[in-house]
Scaffold this motif. Structure first.
Motif, PDB file in Angstrom:
ATOM      1  N   LEU A  79      57.371  38.788  41.387  1.00  0.00           N
ATOM      2  CA  LEU A  79      56.276  39.625  41.876  1.00  0.00           C
ATOM      3  C   LEU A  79      54.989  39.331  41.124  1.00  0.00           C
ATOM      4  CD1 LEU A  79      55.180  41.932  43.623  1.00  0.00           C
ATOM      5  CD2 LEU A  79      55.993  43.522  41.886  1.00  0.00           C
ATOM      6  N   ILE A  80      55.060  39.227  39.810  1.00  0.00           N
ATOM      7  CA  ILE A  80      53.861  38.962  39.001  1.00  0.00           C
ATOM      8  C   ILE A  80      53.266  37.601  39.354  1.00  0.00           C
ATOM      9  CG2 ILE A  80      53.041  38.521  36.642  1.00  0.00           C
ATOM     10  CD1 ILE A  80      55.080  40.706  35.753  1.00  0.00           C
ATOM     11  N   LEU A  81      54.103  36.572  39.448  1.00  0.00           N
ATOM     12  CA  LEU A  81      53.598  35.238  39.808  1.00  0.00           C
ATOM     13  C   LEU A  81      53.001  35.229  41.216  1.00  0.00           C
ATOM     14  CD1 LEU A  81      56.385  32.938  38.339  1.00  0.00           C
ATOM     15  CD2 LEU A  81      54.014  33.122  37.578  1.00  0.00           C
ATOM     16  N   THR A  82      53.678  35.876  42.141  1.00  0.00           N
ATOM     17  CA  THR A  82      53.183  35.930  43.511  1.00  0.00           C
ATOM     18  C   THR A  82      51.849  36.661  43.574  1.00  0.00           C
ATOM     19  OG1 THR A  82      55.429  35.888  44.383  1.00  0.00           O
ATOM     20  CG2 THR A  82      53.723  36.679  45.862  1.00  0.00           C
ATOM     21  N   LEU A  83      51.748  37.785  42.881  1.00  0.00           N
ATOM     22  CA  LEU A  83      50.485  38.541  42.849  1.00  0.00           C
ATOM     23  C   LEU A  83      49.344  37.674  42.322  1.00  0.00           C
ATOM     24  CD1 LEU A  83      51.628  41.979  41.405  1.00  0.00           C
ATOM     25  CD2 LEU A  83      50.672  41.567  43.665  1.00  0.00           C
ATOM     26  N   PHE A  84      49.586  37.013  41.228  1.00  0.00           N
ATOM     27  CA  PHE A  84      48.548  36.193  40.608  1.00  0.00           C
ATOM     28  C   PHE A  84      48.132  35.034  41.513  1.00  0.00           C
ATOM     29  CE2 PHE A  84      47.301  32.642  37.798  1.00  0.00           C
ATOM     30  CZ  PHE A  84      46.154  33.214  37.256  1.00  0.00           C
ATOM     31  N   ILE A  85      49.092  34.310  42.041  1.00  0.00           N
ATOM     32  CA  ILE A  85      48.790  33.149  42.880  1.00  0.00           C
ATOM     33  C   ILE A  85      48.092  33.573  44.168  1.00  0.00           C
ATOM     34  CG2 ILE A  85      49.811  31.295  44.261  1.00  0.00           C
ATOM     35  CD1 ILE A  85      51.994  31.131  42.040  1.00  0.00           C
ATOM     36  N   GLU A  86      48.631  34.593  44.825  1.00  0.00           N
ATOM     37  CA  GLU A  86      48.028  35.012  46.092  1.00  0.00           C
ATOM     38  C   GLU A  86      46.663  35.657  45.879  1.00  0.00           C
ATOM     39  OE1 GLU A  86      50.496  36.836  48.997  1.00  0.00           O
ATOM     40  OE2 GLU A  86      51.990  35.228  48.858  1.00  0.00           O
ATOM     41  N   PHE A  87      46.472  36.351  44.774  1.00  0.00           N
ATOM     42  CA  PHE A  87      45.145  36.876  44.457  1.00  0.00           C
ATOM     43  C   PHE A  87      44.138  35.735  44.335  1.00  0.00           C
ATOM     44  CE2 PHE A  87      42.225  37.275  40.820  1.00  0.00           C
ATOM     45  CZ  PHE A  87      41.270  38.082  41.414  1.00  0.00           C
ATOM     46  N   LEU A  88      44.518  34.677  43.618  1.00  0.00           N
ATOM     47  CA  LEU A  88      43.612  33.538  43.462  1.00  0.00           C
ATOM     48  C   LEU A  88      43.260  32.904  44.809  1.00  0.00           C
ATOM     49  CD1 LEU A  88      45.004  31.779  40.261  1.00  0.00           C
ATOM     50  CD2 LEU A  88      42.884  33.080  40.502  1.00  0.00           C
ATOM     51  N   VAL A  89      44.242  32.770  45.668  1.00  0.00           N
ATOM     52  CA  VAL A  89      43.990  32.179  46.988  1.00  0.00           C
ATOM     53  C   VAL A  89      43.066  33.085  47.802  1.00  0.00           C
ATOM     54  CG1 VAL A  89      45.047  31.499  49.182  1.00  0.00           C
ATOM     55  CG2 VAL A  89      46.146  30.886  47.023  1.00  0.00           C
ATOM     56  N   ILE A  90      43.343  34.381  47.819  1.00  0.00           N
ATOM     57  CA  ILE A  90      42.487  35.314  48.560  1.00  0.00           C
ATOM     58  C   ILE A  90      41.072  35.274  48.002  1.00  0.00           C
ATOM     59  CG2 ILE A  90      42.076  37.755  49.092  1.00  0.00           C
ATOM     60  CD1 ILE A  90      45.158  38.116  49.036  1.00  0.00           C
ATOM     61  N   TRP A  91      40.951  35.263  46.681  1.00  0.00           N
ATOM     62  CA  TRP A  91      39.633  35.240  46.057  1.00  0.00           C
ATOM     63  C   TRP A  91      38.873  33.952  46.391  1.00  0.00           C
ATOM     64  CZ3 TRP A  91      37.156  32.306  42.291  1.00  0.00           C
ATOM     65  CH2 TRP A  91      35.929  32.822  41.867  1.00  0.00           C
ATOM     66  N   LEU A  92      39.577  32.829  46.467  1.00  0.00           N
ATOM     67  CA  LEU A  92      38.910  31.576  46.824  1.00  0.00           C
ATOM     68  C   LEU A  92      38.319  31.625  48.239  1.00  0.00           C
ATOM     69  CD1 LEU A  92      41.335  28.937  45.286  1.00  0.00           C
ATOM     70  CD2 LEU A  92      38.987  29.441  44.567  1.00  0.00           C
ATOM     71  N   PHE A  93      38.959  32.373  49.124  1.00  0.00           N
ATOM     72  CA  PHE A  93      38.454  32.513  50.484  1.00  0.00           C
ATOM     73  C   PHE A  93      37.346  33.561  50.590  1.00  0.00           C
ATOM     74  CE2 PHE A  93      42.236  30.221  51.691  1.00  0.00           C
ATOM     75  CZ  PHE A  93      41.922  29.633  52.900  1.00  0.00           C
ATOM     76  N   ILE A  94      37.455  34.660  49.876  1.00  0.00           N
ATOM     77  CA  ILE A  94      36.545  35.799  50.048  1.00  0.00           C
ATOM     78  C   ILE A  94      35.391  35.767  49.044  1.00  0.00           C
ATOM     79  CG2 ILE A  94      36.381  38.324  50.101  1.00  0.00           C
ATOM     80  CD1 ILE A  94      38.001  37.143  52.424  1.00  0.00           C
ATOM     81  N   ARG A  95      35.665  35.488  47.794  1.00  0.00           N
ATOM     82  CA  ARG A  95      34.667  35.349  46.724  1.00  0.00           C
ATOM     83  C   ARG A  95      33.797  36.584  46.484  1.00  0.00           C
ATOM     84  NH1 ARG A  95      34.092  30.320  43.770  1.00  0.00           N
ATOM     85  NH2 ARG A  95      35.510  28.930  44.835  1.00  0.00           N
ATOM     86  N   LYS A  96      34.360  37.770  46.616  1.00  0.00           N
ATOM     87  CA  LYS A  96      33.623  38.979  46.240  1.00  0.00           C
ATOM     88  C   LYS A  96      34.618  40.072  45.876  1.00  0.00           C
ATOM     89  CE  LYS A  96      33.153  40.578  50.984  1.00  0.00           C
ATOM     90  NZ  LYS A  96      32.285  40.965  52.053  1.00  0.00           N
ATOM     91  N   GLU A  97      34.164  41.001  45.076  1.00  0.00           N
ATOM     92  CA  GLU A  97      34.944  42.160  44.655  1.00  0.00           C
ATOM     93  C   GLU A  97      36.360  41.792  44.172  1.00  0.00           C
ATOM     94  OE1 GLU A  97      33.925  45.859  47.075  1.00  0.00           O
ATOM     95  OE2 GLU A  97      33.753  44.245  48.556  1.00  0.00           O
TER      96      GLU A  97
END
Length: 100
Positions: free
Chosen positions: A8-26
């Motif tokens: 869960l921790i690894l998935t959260l971190f990796i998917e957060f990074l991917v989402i952030w790369l697409f959205i780039r805010k907040e």
């Protein structure tokens, strides 16, 4: 149980990074959304794989589709963008999980 927490921790971190790369805010909001989405989909995927039907591809497809809908609703973006984010995030986490 320990392995599920690490996953869960690894998935959260990796998917957060991917989402952030697409959205780039907040980033804090995106981290919260990543936590919320994965808190729903990871237990469901684990339960489905272990107790219902042990197919990695089927489980990942179901998670990909569920996360697409959740991303669309939470981020208020269109479906093609939500599909792109979900696909990228799930390919990366699936490959990482497979590698480990």
């Amino acid at each position: 149980m320990y392995n599920l927490i690490i996953a869960l921790i690894l998935t959260l971190f990796i998917e957060f990074l991917v989402i952030w790369l697409f959205i780039r805010k907040e980033p804090l909001k995106l981290l919260f959304y990543s936590f919320l989405i994965n808190s729903i989909t990871l237990p469901l995927a684990t339960f489905t794989y272990i107790y219902l039907y042990p197919s990695f591809l089927l489980t990942e497809t179901a998670v990909f589709l569920a996360e697409t809908v959740l991303l669309k609703l939470l981020l208020e973006i269109d479906y093609p963008r939500a599909l792109s984010i979900s696909l990228a995030a799930n390919i990366i986490t699936a490959l990482f999980g497979y590698y480990i």
